[in-house]
Design an enzyme around this catalytic site. Structure first.
Site, PDB file in Angstrom:
ATOM      1  N   GLU A  33       0.836  -1.210   0.000  1.00  0.00           N
ATOM      2  CA  GLU A  33       0.000   0.000   0.000  1.00  0.00           C
ATOM      3  C   GLU A  33       0.874   1.265   0.000  1.00  0.00           C
ATOM      4  O   GLU A  33       0.592   2.253   0.677  1.00  0.00           O
ATOM      5  CB  GLU A  33      -0.978   0.006   1.179  1.00  0.00           C
ATOM      6  CG  GLU A  33      -1.876  -1.210   1.249  1.00  0.00           C
ATOM      7  CD  GLU A  33      -2.831  -1.365   0.072  1.00  0.00           C
ATOM      8  OE1 GLU A  33      -3.048  -0.379  -0.669  1.00  0.00           O
ATOM      9  OE2 GLU A  33      -3.365  -2.472  -0.104  1.00  0.00           O
ATOM     10  N   GLN A  50       1.231   3.592  -2.008  1.00  0.00           N
ATOM     11  CA  GLN A  50       0.636   4.841  -2.489  1.00  0.00           C
ATOM     12  C   GLN A  50       0.310   5.775  -1.335  1.00  0.00           C
ATOM     13  O   GLN A  50       0.216   6.985  -1.511  1.00  0.00           O
ATOM     14  CB  GLN A  50      -0.622   4.579  -3.328  1.00  0.00           C
ATOM     15  CG  GLN A  50      -1.823   4.052  -2.562  1.00  0.00           C
ATOM     16  CD  GLN A  50      -1.871   2.533  -2.487  1.00  0.00           C
ATOM     17  OE1 GLN A  50      -0.894   1.842  -2.809  1.00  0.00           O
ATOM     18  NE2 GLN A  50      -3.006   1.999  -2.083  1.00  0.00           N
TER      19      GLN A  50
END
Length: 190
Positions: free
Chosen positions: A86, A88
């Protein structure tokens, strides 16, 4: 040979978490220690759990916007690789810190995440990973129409494309799906 900051990106359902867990497994099979992180905001499988849609999972440390990856040098002692799911959700400062960990501590850092949100806008973490990572690789996924998937589509309760709202709304396949650019812009949800 020096360690690198790596970025593996894709749309949803491309197997990013599966690849991360496979890499962690391979290191473990060689009696090498890895450090796993996932975003604290993602609690679909439980807080501090990296889970693949295939069923594999592993506990992980969590990061949020306040995490400083350079403030904990003891984290990296005896670590062969850092794996981040994750990615991002990383901040610009955190991507810079991870780049420094690879360069200064000589520990490879592999980040896995989305490039863009449901509106086609880049995530902060992805933007800076694309700028700083020495090794960038796209993981391929397929749209329901059969074309290469490069976008992420948010769906409402009736399965229609949502085009406005907060950038982050955690959800799985019932809330999002991968799409090619044609299906993304046409709003085709099937």
């Amino acid at each position: 040979m020096g360690a690198k900051l790596h970025f593996r990106y894709a749309s949803m359902n491309a197997g990013k978490s599966t690849q991360l867990l496979q890499i962690a497994y391979n290191y473990g099979e060689s009696d090498r220690r890895v450090l796993l992180f996932t975003a604290a905001i993602d609690h679909r499988a439980g807080t501090g759990v990296i889970a693949s849609r295939l069923g594999a999972q592993s506990p992980a440390l969590t990061f949020d916007a306040q995490t400083n990856f350079r403030a904990q040098p003891a984290w990296y002692e005896g670590v062969s690789c850092i794996l981040i799911d994750e990615a991002q959700f990383l901040t610009k400062a955190q991507v810079q810190q991870l780049h420094q960990v690879a360069a200064v501590e000589n520990v490879p850092v592999m980040c896995f995440g989305l490039r863009t949100d449901f509106q086609g806008e880049p995530f902060e973490g992805a933007t800076h990973l694309l700028a700083l990572a020495e090794d960038i690789q796209e993981i391929k996924a397929i749209c329901a129409c059969g074309r290469k998937s490069t976008m992420n589509m948010r769906l409402d309760e009736e399965g229609r494309r949502v085009t406005a709202g907060d950038q982050v709304l955690i959800g799985g396949n019932q809330r999002y799906r991968q799409a090619c650019a044609r299906c993304f812009y046409s709003g085709a949800a099937t």
